[in-house]
Design a protein around this motif. Structure first.
Motif, mmCIF file in Angstrom:
data_model
loop_
_atom_site.group_PDB
_atom_site.id
_atom_site.type_symbol
_atom_site.label_atom_id
_atom_site.label_comp_id
_atom_site.label_asym_id
_atom_site.label_seq_id
_atom_site.Cartn_x
_atom_site.Cartn_y
_atom_site.Cartn_z
ATOM 1 N N VAL A 1 -67.041 33.846 33.454
ATOM 2 C CA VAL A 1 -66.251 33.482 32.294
ATOM 3 C C VAL A 1 -66.156 34.653 31.317
ATOM 4 C CG1 VAL A 1 -66.121 31.917 30.315
ATOM 5 C CG2 VAL A 1 -66.781 31.040 32.524
ATOM 6 N N ASP A 2 -67.220 35.437 31.214
ATOM 7 C CA ASP A 2 -67.181 36.587 30.310
ATOM 8 C C ASP A 2 -66.069 37.550 30.696
ATOM 9 O OD1 ASP A 2 -69.257 35.659 28.750
ATOM 10 O OD2 ASP A 2 -70.784 36.703 29.916
ATOM 11 N N LEU A 3 -65.861 37.753 32.003
ATOM 12 C CA LEU A 3 -64.784 38.627 32.460
ATOM 13 C C LEU A 3 -63.422 38.056 32.058
ATOM 14 C CD1 LEU A 3 -63.692 41.043 34.072
ATOM 15 C CD2 LEU A 3 -63.791 39.590 36.106
ATOM 16 N N LEU A 4 -63.234 36.765 32.215
ATOM 17 C CA LEU A 4 -61.955 36.137 31.859
ATOM 18 C C LEU A 4 -61.579 36.392 30.402
ATOM 19 C CD1 LEU A 4 -62.310 32.670 33.629
ATOM 20 C CD2 LEU A 4 -60.956 34.623 34.392
ATOM 21 N N LYS A 5 -62.575 36.405 29.529
ATOM 22 C CA LYS A 5 -62.333 36.619 28.097
ATOM 23 C C LYS A 5 -61.773 38.007 27.809
ATOM 24 C CE LYS A 5 -66.149 33.658 26.628
ATOM 25 N NZ LYS A 5 -67.460 33.641 25.946
ATOM 26 N N THR A 6 -62.090 38.973 28.670
ATOM 27 C CA THR A 6 -61.698 40.357 28.403
ATOM 28 C C THR A 6 -60.359 40.747 29.021
ATOM 29 O OG1 THR A 6 -62.802 41.254 30.368
ATOM 30 C CG2 THR A 6 -64.139 41.015 28.361
ATOM 31 N N LEU A 7 -59.817 39.914 29.899
ATOM 32 C CA LEU A 7 -58.588 40.283 30.599
ATOM 33 C C LEU A 7 -57.370 40.199 29.688
ATOM 34 C CD1 LEU A 7 -59.152 38.429 33.980
ATOM 35 C CD2 LEU A 7 -59.622 40.823 33.439
ATOM 36 N N SER A 8 -56.517 41.202 29.791
ATOM 37 C CA SER A 8 -55.271 41.219 29.031
ATOM 38 C C SER A 8 -54.225 41.959 29.856
ATOM 39 C CB SER A 8 -55.480 41.913 27.685
ATOM 40 O OG SER A 8 -54.262 41.954 26.968
ATOM 41 N N HIS A 9 -53.415 41.185 30.570
ATOM 42 C CA HIS A 9 -52.389 41.762 31.447
ATOM 43 C C HIS A 9 -51.194 40.820 31.486
ATOM 44 C CE1 HIS A 9 -50.459 43.034 35.225
ATOM 45 N NE2 HIS A 9 -51.019 44.212 34.972
ATOM 46 N N LYS A 10 -50.003 41.393 31.518
ATOM 47 C CA LYS A 10 -48.787 40.580 31.457
ATOM 48 C C LYS A 10 -48.624 39.633 32.647
ATOM 49 C CE LYS A 10 -46.041 44.186 33.594
ATOM 50 N NZ LYS A 10 -44.956 45.107 33.460
ATOM 51 N N ASN A 11 -49.275 39.910 33.761
ATOM 52 C CA ASN A 11 -49.135 39.062 34.946
ATOM 53 C C ASN A 11 -50.371 38.228 35.249
ATOM 54 O OD1 ASN A 11 -46.496 40.000 35.477
ATOM 55 N ND2 ASN A 11 -47.317 41.825 36.428
ATOM 56 N N ILE A 12 -51.257 38.099 34.269
ATOM 57 C CA ILE A 12 -52.452 37.275 34.424
ATOM 58 C C ILE A 12 -52.480 36.262 33.280
ATOM 59 C CG2 ILE A 12 -54.980 37.244 34.474
ATOM 60 C CD1 ILE A 12 -54.882 40.078 35.613
ATOM 61 N N ILE A 13 -52.612 35.009 33.633
ATOM 62 C CA ILE A 13 -52.655 33.944 32.626
ATOM 63 C C ILE A 13 -53.856 34.152 31.716
ATOM 64 C CG2 ILE A 13 -52.934 31.457 32.276
ATOM 65 C CD1 ILE A 13 -51.496 31.072 34.968
ATOM 66 N N ARG A 14 -53.635 34.059 30.418
ATOM 67 C CA ARG A 14 -54.699 34.281 29.428
ATOM 68 C C ARG A 14 -55.679 33.106 29.417
ATOM 69 N NH1 ARG A 14 -51.845 33.875 25.182
ATOM 70 N NH2 ARG A 14 -52.639 31.854 24.577
ATOM 71 N N TYR A 15 -56.950 33.443 29.395
ATOM 72 C CA TYR A 15 -58.030 32.461 29.285
ATOM 73 C C TYR A 15 -58.228 32.156 27.796
ATOM 74 C CZ TYR A 15 -62.900 30.914 28.987
ATOM 75 O OH TYR A 15 -64.045 30.231 28.706
ATOM 76 N N ASP A 16 -58.244 30.867 27.433
ATOM 77 C CA ASP A 16 -58.414 30.470 26.033
ATOM 78 C C ASP A 16 -59.722 29.752 25.748
ATOM 79 O OD1 ASP A 16 -56.033 31.573 25.090
ATOM 80 O OD2 ASP A 16 -54.884 29.768 25.508
ATOM 81 N N GLY A 17 -60.459 29.378 26.772
ATOM 82 C CA GLY A 17 -61.732 28.702 26.537
ATOM 83 C C GLY A 17 -62.089 27.784 27.688
ATOM 84 N N MET A 18 -63.148 27.012 27.464
ATOM 85 C CA MET A 18 -63.603 26.053 28.469
ATOM 86 C C MET A 18 -64.397 24.951 27.792
ATOM 87 S SD MET A 18 -66.801 27.812 30.338
ATOM 88 C CE MET A 18 -68.346 27.999 29.480
ATOM 89 N N TYR A 19 -64.516 23.851 28.496
ATOM 90 C CA TYR A 19 -65.387 22.778 28.016
ATOM 91 C C TYR A 19 -65.893 21.967 29.197
ATOM 92 C CZ TYR A 19 -61.250 19.764 28.426
ATOM 93 O OH TYR A 19 -60.157 19.089 28.893
#
Length: 87
Positions: A1-19
């Motif tokens: 999950v930590d990796l998902l928080k750092t990703l920023s690319h136009k072709n990758i869906i942005r991670y906004d959180g989890m529960y």
């Protein structure tokens, strides 16, 4: 999950959180909303517009034109390169 928080690319869906569910048995990822059809719907639409048929018949694959397939493949590979660079 930590990796998902750092990703920023136009072709990758942005991670906004989890529960977690109240009993902690399920994890739900919250991602950005992406508007538009799925690849399956795009292929079905293309087949309908090309054939004039009312629906894609069972057993017949709907296909996309090669230039669109190439564009999708390039965008996917661009995202994959980004992911490999940001492990």
């Amino acid at each position: 999950v930590d990796l998902l928080k750092t990703l920023s690319h136009k072709n990758i869906i942005r991670y906004d959180g989890m529960y977690f569910s109240t009993d902690m048995s399920e994890l739900t990822l919250v991602e950005e909303f992406v508007d538009g059809p799925s690849l399956t719907k795009l292929a079905e639409h293309h087949k309908l517009t090309q054939s004039g048929a009312k629906q894609v018949q069972a057993g017949h694959q709907a296909t996309l034109p090669e230039p669109l397939i190439a564009q999708i493949a390039l965008q996917t590979l661009d995202a994959l390169v980004y992911l490999h660079q940001h492990r």
